[in-house]
Motif scaffolding. Structure first.
Motif, short mmCIF file in Angstrom:
data_model
loop_
_atom_site.label_atom_id
_atom_site.label_comp_id
_atom_site.label_asym_id
_atom_site.label_seq_id
_atom_site.Cartn_x
_atom_site.Cartn_y
_atom_site.Cartn_z
N ASP A 64 15.47 3.24 70.40
CA ASP A 64 16.61 2.77 69.62
C ASP A 64 16.21 1.67 68.65
OD1 ASP A 64 18.21 4.47 71.14
OD2 ASP A 64 18.59 2.93 72.66
N CYS A 65 14.98 1.21 68.76
CA CYS A 65 14.53 0.12 67.89
C CYS A 65 14.05 0.69 66.55
CB CYS A 65 13.39 -0.65 68.55
SG CYS A 65 12.66 -1.87 67.45
N PRO A 66 14.59 0.16 65.44
CA PRO A 66 14.21 0.72 64.12
C PRO A 66 12.72 0.54 63.81
CG PRO A 66 15.63 -1.23 63.88
CD PRO A 66 15.61 -0.89 65.34
N ALA A 67 12.08 -0.45 64.45
CA ALA A 67 10.66 -0.69 64.15
C ALA A 67 9.73 0.19 64.98
CB ALA A 67 10.33 -2.15 64.39
N PHE A 68 10.24 0.78 66.05
CA PHE A 68 9.41 1.53 67.01
C PHE A 68 8.54 2.58 66.33
CE2 PHE A 68 8.59 5.20 69.70
CZ PHE A 68 8.04 4.62 70.83
N GLY A 69 7.22 2.48 66.53
CA GLY A 69 6.30 3.49 66.03
C GLY A 69 6.11 3.43 64.52
N PRO A 102 1.55 -4.97 67.26
CA PRO A 102 2.85 -5.09 67.92
C PRO A 102 3.71 -6.20 67.31
CG PRO A 102 1.10 -6.07 69.27
CD PRO A 102 0.44 -5.52 68.05
N LEU A 103 4.99 -5.92 67.17
CA LEU A 103 5.93 -6.96 66.72
C LEU A 103 6.46 -7.74 67.91
CD1 LEU A 103 8.41 -5.48 64.07
CD2 LEU A 103 6.73 -7.28 63.76
N GLY A 104 6.64 -7.03 69.01
CA GLY A 104 7.20 -7.68 70.19
C GLY A 104 6.33 -7.41 71.39
N ALA A 105 6.52 -8.23 72.44
CA ALA A 105 5.64 -8.15 73.61
C ALA A 105 5.69 -6.81 74.36
CB ALA A 105 5.96 -9.31 74.55
N PRO A 106 6.83 -6.13 74.45
CA PRO A 106 6.82 -4.86 75.23
C PRO A 106 5.94 -3.78 74.62
CG PRO A 106 9.07 -5.60 74.84
CD PRO A 106 8.19 -6.48 74.04
N MET A 107 5.43 -4.02 73.40
CA MET A 107 4.54 -3.04 72.79
C MET A 107 3.07 -3.38 73.10
SD MET A 107 4.54 -0.25 71.15
CE MET A 107 5.76 0.28 69.94
N VAL A 108 2.82 -4.55 73.67
CA VAL A 108 1.44 -5.00 73.85
C VAL A 108 0.80 -4.45 75.11
CG1 VAL A 108 -0.05 -7.00 74.19
CG2 VAL A 108 1.82 -7.11 72.55
N GLU A 152 13.91 -8.18 63.90
CA GLU A 152 13.94 -6.72 64.07
C GLU A 152 13.79 -6.27 65.52
OE1 GLU A 152 10.75 -5.31 61.46
OE2 GLU A 152 12.02 -3.53 61.26
N CYS A 153 13.07 -7.06 66.31
CA CYS A 153 12.68 -6.64 67.65
C CYS A 153 13.87 -6.71 68.61
CB CYS A 153 11.55 -7.55 68.13
SG CYS A 153 11.03 -7.23 69.80
N ILE A 154 14.20 -5.57 69.23
CA ILE A 154 15.34 -5.55 70.15
C ILE A 154 14.88 -5.64 71.61
CG2 ILE A 154 16.79 -4.21 68.55
CD1 ILE A 154 16.24 -1.78 70.59
N SER A 155 13.71 -6.26 71.80
CA SER A 155 13.15 -6.28 73.15
C SER A 155 14.10 -6.90 74.17
CB SER A 155 11.80 -6.99 73.16
OG SER A 155 11.98 -8.36 72.90
N ALA A 156 14.95 -7.83 73.74
CA ALA A 156 15.89 -8.45 74.68
C ALA A 156 16.73 -7.37 75.35
CB ALA A 156 16.80 -9.43 73.94
N ALA A 195 7.65 -1.39 78.25
CA ALA A 195 8.41 -0.15 78.05
C ALA A 195 8.11 0.46 76.67
CB ALA A 195 9.90 -0.42 78.22
N CYS A 196 8.01 -0.38 75.64
CA CYS A 196 7.79 0.18 74.30
C CYS A 196 6.42 0.86 74.21
CB CYS A 196 7.92 -0.92 73.24
SG CYS A 196 9.58 -1.63 73.22
N ALA A 197 5.41 0.22 74.81
CA ALA A 197 4.07 0.82 74.78
C ALA A 197 4.04 2.13 75.57
CB ALA A 197 3.05 -0.16 75.35
N ARG A 254 6.86 0.06 62.12
CA ARG A 254 6.28 -1.26 61.88
C ARG A 254 5.74 -1.87 63.18
NH1 ARG A 254 10.44 -0.30 59.14
NH2 ARG A 254 11.88 -1.25 60.63
N CYS A 255 6.09 -1.28 64.31
CA CYS A 255 5.62 -1.82 65.59
C CYS A 255 4.86 -0.76 66.37
CB CYS A 255 6.82 -2.32 66.39
SG CYS A 255 6.37 -3.04 67.97
N THR A 256 3.56 -0.98 66.56
CA THR A 256 2.71 -0.06 67.31
C THR A 256 1.79 -0.91 68.21
OG1 THR A 256 0.95 -0.16 65.66
CG2 THR A 256 2.60 1.58 65.36
S1 SF4 Z 1 8.36 -4.39 70.85
FE1 SF4 Z 1 8.42 -3.21 68.96
S2 SF4 Z 1 9.40 -1.27 69.48
FE2 SF4 Z 1 9.79 -2.69 71.17
S3 SF4 Z 1 11.78 -3.57 70.67
FE3 SF4 Z 1 10.25 -4.98 69.80
S4 SF4 Z 1 9.91 -4.28 67.68
FE4 SF4 Z 1 11.02 -2.63 68.78
#
Ligand code: SF4
Lengths: 365, 93
Positions: free
Chosen positions: A327-332, A340-346, A312-316, A351-353, A334-336
């Motif tokens: 643009d990420c379906p998980a943003f906010g 966090p699902l991916g590192a940019p949320m940590v 799901e994570c479009i961090s690439a 950027a996601c955080a 399933r991913c907070t």
């Molecule tokens: S870190 Fe979370 S919000 Fe950012 S791209 Fe990955 S899944 Fe989506």
């Protein structure tokens, strides 16, 4: 204009914004490379203050975010060994590995400690001669000299219970990869001020010449970034592609020479995998063979394993400026930042955080 | 993670062959390695990252930057928010 009244130098900020509106005639896509700058841009709403012709995309400049999954998994395996004290910068503790994270290792009884400086890790090693102390050495060129110094000092003192799990990354090779990509849409870059404080900006002059793309070395305050954007747009509008230095108060062309010297003595350049991006040739630093006794990957025989990101994570794409976090379906959803699902949320600099912190109310509705 | 914070050198001493400064960041004092700024003297402002000074800066600029970083809440991850003081970094670092 909302946000502007929060500026310390409101007058200068206003003048810079007005200037930008006057100067811009066409659409431009700009990238800030450093995660600290992403944070400032979002916090001060700079993306909303600049003329609509200017699109700001966010680069791969958060070392926490790009540390590969395999290294996190290795860190977790080393930290789980009972004789080990695992020492890390705090940001790394919640970064998800493929099955766990360091915080869970700690909760399960692992001796995982947070420090703000690698010299504190040395102190822990001196105080615990019967334990193996492993420091998680991550970071860009800003951090590499400090981590190098810790290893150098450990060897000088003959510390036998200290080693480093090193996963350093270098900015210019990542920018080169981005500029070579047929999908690239970035036309100008804000170069990272603290990386350039250490390294200077000669490498960016090469990139500017090779790809005919302008760079402005920028600081971290909102005014710095507004000024850097202004300088970039002026170059683009005039058809120039040079390196200019907005952050003169800290950055010189040659950078910090003693810091570069210790970095070269302890580390050598290697190919490095970036989380979300893939392998980038000559984009990392590893310990030189002379320092093998301090290389945790050699001291601890943790075999390499390859691991997959959650699909799901479009961090690439986020890290290459191709898509925005929203643009990420998980943003906010399933991913907070809490889970966090991916590192940019940590990391606060991911950027996601940054979007979650400053834009989620406007975005997730 | 690549944030660097300006602070003022209050004192300098030699420790284990390194020059270490006692540097003040908005009321919190921390030891800072001065190996990369051999020219720095007491009273100078240095930009510090993970316990190492990486450049010298103008005092006014330094104060201003510190306040802005504080307002942005970015000092926390560098362990320089006032809440961290009780954790004894003066001792530990
Ligand atoms: S870190 Fe979370 S919000 Fe950012 S791209 Fe990955 S899944 Fe989506």
């Amino acid at each position: 204009m909302k946000y502007l009244d929060e500026y310390r130098d409101e007058r200068i900020a206003r003048a810079l914004v007005a200037d930008l509106h006057r100067c811009v005639t066409r659409p431009w896509v700009l990238m800030e490379i450093c995660g600290g700058q992403t944070h400032t841009l979002m916090r001060y709403g700079i993306d909303e203050l600049v003329p609509k012709e200017i699109t700001l995309v966010h680069g791969p400049g958060c070392p926490v975010c790009v540390t590969p999954l395999e290294i996190i998994d290795k860190a977790i395996r080393i930290a789980s060994q009972p004789e080990v004290i695992f020492v890390s910068y705090g940001d790394m503790l919640r970064v998800p590995g493929s099955e766990s994270d360091l915080l869970r290792v700690k909760a399960a009884g692992g001796d995982v400690r947070v420090v703000y400086s690698p010299m504190e890790a040395l102190k822990i090693a001196r105080a615990n001669p019967q334990r193996q102390v492993v420091f998680f050495g991550i970071g860009f060129e800003t951090t590499a000299p400090a981590n190098a110094m810790a290893v150098w000092q450990a060897r000088r003192e003959g510390l036998r219970n200290f080693s480093m799990l090193a996963s350093h990354v270098l900015v210019p090779p990542a920018i080169r990869l981005l500029l070579r990509s047929p999908q690239n849409r970035v036309q100008g870059f804000i170069a990272p001020g603290h990386v350039c404080t250490v390294m200077g900006y000669r490498e960016y002059e090469e990139l500017a010449r090779e790809f005919r793309v302008p760079f402005v070395v920028g600081g971290f305050e909102p005014i710095d970034l507004l000024e850097a954007i202004s300088m970039l747009v002026a170059q683009l509008e005039e058809g120039r592609a040079e390196v200019e230095n907005q952050y003169v108060r800290s950055v010189s062309q040659e950078g910090n020479l003693p810091a570069q010297a210790i970095m070269r003595e302890v580390f050598e350049i290697c190919d490095r995998k970036w989380r979300g991006v893939g392998l980038i040739p000559e984009s990392g630093l590893r310990l030189r063979p002379d320092f093998a006794a301090y290389d945790a990957e050699k001291v601890f025989d943790v075999a390499a394993c390859s691991a997959e990101e959650p699909a799901e994570c479009i961090s690439a794409q986020v890290l290459q400026g191709l898509r925005k976090p929203i643009d990420c379906p998980a943003f906010g959803r399933r991913c907070t930042p809490e889970s966090p699902l991916g590192a940019p949320m940590v990391s606060a600099e991911g950027a996601c955080a940054a979007y979650y912190l400053y834009r989620r109310l406007a975005l997730v509705s | 993670m690549c944030l660097a914070v300006p602070g003022k050198i209050l004192a300098i001493e030699e420790a284990e062959g390194n020059r270490v400064g006692r540097v003040e960041f908005g009321g919190i004092t921390r030891p800072v390695q001065l190996d990369f700024v051999p020219e720095a003297v007491v009273g100078d402002y240095v930009v510090t990252h993970v316990g190492f000074a990486i450049s010298r800066v103008d005092p006014e600029e330094a104060e201003r930057t510190f306040h802005i970083l504080h307002e942005m809440g970015l000092l926390e991850s560098e362990g320089l928010s006032p809440d961290h003081q009780s954790e004894g970094h003066d001792k530990a670092a």
